[in-house]
Design a protein around this motif. Structure first.
Motif, PDB file in Angstrom:
ATOM      1  N   ALA A  43      -0.043  -0.342  -5.797  1.00 18.17           N
ATOM      2  CA  ALA A  43       0.074   0.899  -6.575  1.00 18.17           C
ATOM      3  C   ALA A  43      -1.147   1.789  -6.360  1.00 18.17           C
ATOM      4  CB  ALA A  43       0.244   0.564  -8.064  1.00 18.17           C
ATOM      5  N   ASN A  44      -2.341   1.190  -6.322  1.00 17.13           N
ATOM      6  CA  ASN A  44      -3.559   1.971  -6.066  1.00 17.13           C
ATOM      7  C   ASN A  44      -3.492   2.667  -4.716  1.00 17.13           C
ATOM      8  OD1 ASN A  44      -4.611   1.081  -8.487  1.00 17.13           O
ATOM      9  ND2 ASN A  44      -5.895  -0.506  -7.574  1.00 17.13           N
ATOM     10  N   SER A  45      -3.137   1.918  -3.679  1.00 16.45           N
ATOM     11  CA  SER A  45      -3.071   2.494  -2.328  1.00 16.45           C
ATOM     12  C   SER A  45      -2.017   3.586  -2.242  1.00 16.45           C
ATOM     13  CB  SER A  45      -2.762   1.400  -1.297  1.00 16.45           C
ATOM     14  OG  SER A  45      -3.886   0.578  -1.076  1.00 16.45           O
ATOM     15  N   THR A  46      -0.864   3.354  -2.869  1.00 14.41           N
ATOM     16  CA  THR A  46       0.207   4.351  -2.832  1.00 14.41           C
ATOM     17  C   THR A  46      -0.212   5.633  -3.533  1.00 14.41           C
ATOM     18  OG1 THR A  46       1.862   2.572  -2.822  1.00 14.41           O
ATOM     19  CG2 THR A  46       2.612   4.786  -3.406  1.00 14.41           C
ATOM     20  N   LEU A  47      -0.841   5.495  -4.700  1.00 15.17           N
ATOM     21  CA  LEU A  47      -1.285   6.674  -5.448  1.00 15.17           C
ATOM     22  C   LEU A  47      -2.339   7.453  -4.675  1.00 15.17           C
ATOM     23  CD1 LEU A  47      -1.285   8.338  -8.086  1.00 15.17           C
ATOM     24  CD2 LEU A  47      -3.060   6.771  -8.940  1.00 15.17           C
ATOM     25  N   ILE A  48      -3.348   6.758  -4.167  1.00 13.20           N
ATOM     26  CA  ILE A  48      -4.433   7.428  -3.443  1.00 13.20           C
ATOM     27  C   ILE A  48      -3.904   8.097  -2.187  1.00 13.20           C
ATOM     28  CG2 ILE A  48      -6.554   7.025  -2.134  1.00 13.20           C
ATOM     29  CD1 ILE A  48      -7.253   4.832  -4.126  1.00 13.20           C
TER      30      ILE A  48
ATOM     31  N   ARG B 285      -0.826  -4.367  -8.357  1.00 15.54           N
ATOM     32  CA  ARG B 285      -1.721  -3.277  -8.756  1.00 15.54           C
ATOM     33  C   ARG B 285      -2.392  -2.648  -7.539  1.00 15.54           C
ATOM     34  NH1 ARG B 285      -5.167  -6.142 -10.988  1.00 15.54           N
ATOM     35  NH2 ARG B 285      -6.678  -6.068  -9.298  1.00 15.54           N
TER      36      ARG B 285
ATOM     37  N   TRP C 208      -4.082   5.267   4.068  1.00  8.39           N
ATOM     38  CA  TRP C 208      -3.529   3.953   3.752  1.00  8.39           C
ATOM     39  C   TRP C 208      -4.334   2.835   4.422  1.00  8.39           C
ATOM     40  CZ3 TRP C 208       0.462   2.450   0.564  1.00  8.39           C
ATOM     41  CH2 TRP C 208       0.997   1.165   0.740  1.00  8.39           C
TER      42      TRP C 208
ATOM     43  N   TYR D  15     -11.370   7.495  -7.924  1.00  8.18           N
ATOM     44  CA  TYR D  15     -10.452   7.864  -6.865  1.00  8.18           C
ATOM     45  C   TYR D  15     -10.815   9.200  -6.220  1.00  8.18           C
ATOM     46  CZ  TYR D  15      -7.471   4.017  -8.362  1.00  8.18           C
ATOM     47  OH  TYR D  15      -6.977   2.772  -8.660  1.00  8.18           O
TER      48      TYR D  15
ATOM     49  N   THR E  59      -0.853   9.060  -1.444  1.00  4.71           N
ATOM     50  CA  THR E  59       0.072  10.163  -1.737  1.00  4.71           C
ATOM     51  C   THR E  59      -0.685  11.412  -2.162  1.00  4.71           C
ATOM     52  OG1 THR E  59       1.805   8.594  -2.404  1.00  4.71           O
ATOM     53  CG2 THR E  59       2.030  10.878  -3.136  1.00  4.71           C
ATOM     54  N   ILE E  60      -1.624  11.256  -3.086  1.00  6.12           N
ATOM     55  CA  ILE E  60      -2.411  12.414  -3.537  1.00  6.12           C
ATOM     56  C   ILE E  60      -3.209  12.994  -2.384  1.00  6.12           C
ATOM     57  CG2 ILE E  60      -4.309  13.143  -5.040  1.00  6.12           C
ATOM     58  CD1 ILE E  60      -3.335  11.117  -7.084  1.00  6.12           C
TER      59      ILE E  60
ATOM     60  N   THR F 293      -8.058  -0.988  -2.850  1.00  8.13           N
ATOM     61  CA  THR F 293      -6.881  -0.658  -2.061  1.00  8.13           C
ATOM     62  C   THR F 293      -6.475  -1.885  -1.252  1.00  8.13           C
ATOM     63  OG1 THR F 293      -8.288   0.186  -0.283  1.00  8.13           O
ATOM     64  CG2 THR F 293      -7.504   1.782  -1.917  1.00  8.13           C
TER      65      THR F 293
END
Length: 270
Positions: free
Chosen positions: A67-72, A64, A201, A134, A74-75, A218
């Motif tokens: 996934a949080n770090s990747t989403l943040i 999880r 990141w 976020y 990327t956005i 993250t």
């Protein structure tokens, strides 16, 4: 021949010095805590990697967290890349009153420590009721001074005649930006994207202040939370650090040519 040999040897030594800590990180992530601190330290991979990853997942829910770090990240990269690119284009190719003053004030952000803004930024997020969200991580640093400076330098090397030709052909300003300006800026955009993604990141201090629950953590926060006062599973921590570092290293190696050319874009003209 001797000069070539000496140069090659020097480069090999420097590369070894740079890569040695990363190699040890990957090797240590496959050993238990006792083996990591053993004497001599391990220099070859061990068989404890899956146990370390299991401990990491049970302690912080590492899947999880990734996934949080990747989403943040990327956005943030997409939004900040758009803001920095458009701002750099405006500073490079438009003339307006107070342009130089505004750019100079923006560049002050490069010399002001980010820690100075933490208290007022925290109060702003508290007033907006954005803590532990976020958007509190993504939005405050969209107009990153270095990103704007990088794109402004790259845009300055773009010929004004190209823009004039686009306007003569009937391009509006927005279409001119998307169809004429951005395609030649791909190396600079790749460099900016890598920088922004790594910036978000690896960010630790501001997410530590803004995020309150473990579900929103993250990677840097999750790894730091595993350090206990009496008992710390360093094998799991090193495994998490390696998992976080390897994708970034692969991304940089895959795009390093664009990264270097993007950083050098506009250097000749300036």
């Amino acid at each position: 021949m001797m000069r070539k040999t000496m140069l090659t040897s020097s480069l090999l030594i420097m590369v070894t010095v740079v890569l040695a800590p990363f190699y040890w990180l990957v090797v240590a992530s496959t050993h238990s805590t006792a083996e990591v601190f053993g004497s001599p330290p391990p220099l070859l991979p061990g068989g404890n990697l899956m146990d370390n990853l299991a401990s990491l997942e049970s302690a912080v829910g590492f899947g999880r967290v990734v996934a949080n770090s990747t989403l943040i990240a990327t956005i943030y990269t997409l939004l900040a890349g758009l803001v920095c690119t458009m701002a750099g284009y405006g500073f490079a190719k438009y003339t307006f009153r107070g342009k130089e003053l505004m750019f100079g004030l923006l560049m002050l952000g490069l010399v002001i420590p980010s820690q100075v803004t933490l208290v007022p930024l925290f109060k702003m997020m508290l007033a907006l009721d954005w803590l532990n969200t976020y958007q509190a991580i993504v939005l405050p640093n969209l107009a990153l001074p270095f990103g704007i400076f990088l794109m402004r330098q790259s845009m300055s090397a773009l010929p004004d005649e190209l823009l004039s030709a686009g306007r003569v052909d009937g391009c509006g300003e927005l279409r001119l930006f998307w169809r004429v300006v951005l395609p030649p800026m791909r190396p600079a955009l790749a460099a900016l994207g890598i920088y922004l993604f790594l910036y978000q990141w690896n960010d630790f201090v501001w997410p530590l202040i803004a995020l309150r629950t473990r579900d929103a953590y993250t990677i840097p926060l999750a790894i730091a939370s595993m350090q206990g006062a009496n008992d710390t599973d360093y094998g799991a921590i090193l495994a998490g650090t390696a998992v976080a570092a390897i994708p970034m290293a692969i991304l940089f190696l895959a795009l390093q040519r664009h990264f270097v050319s993007g950083l050098l874009a506009g250097a000749v003209k300036e």
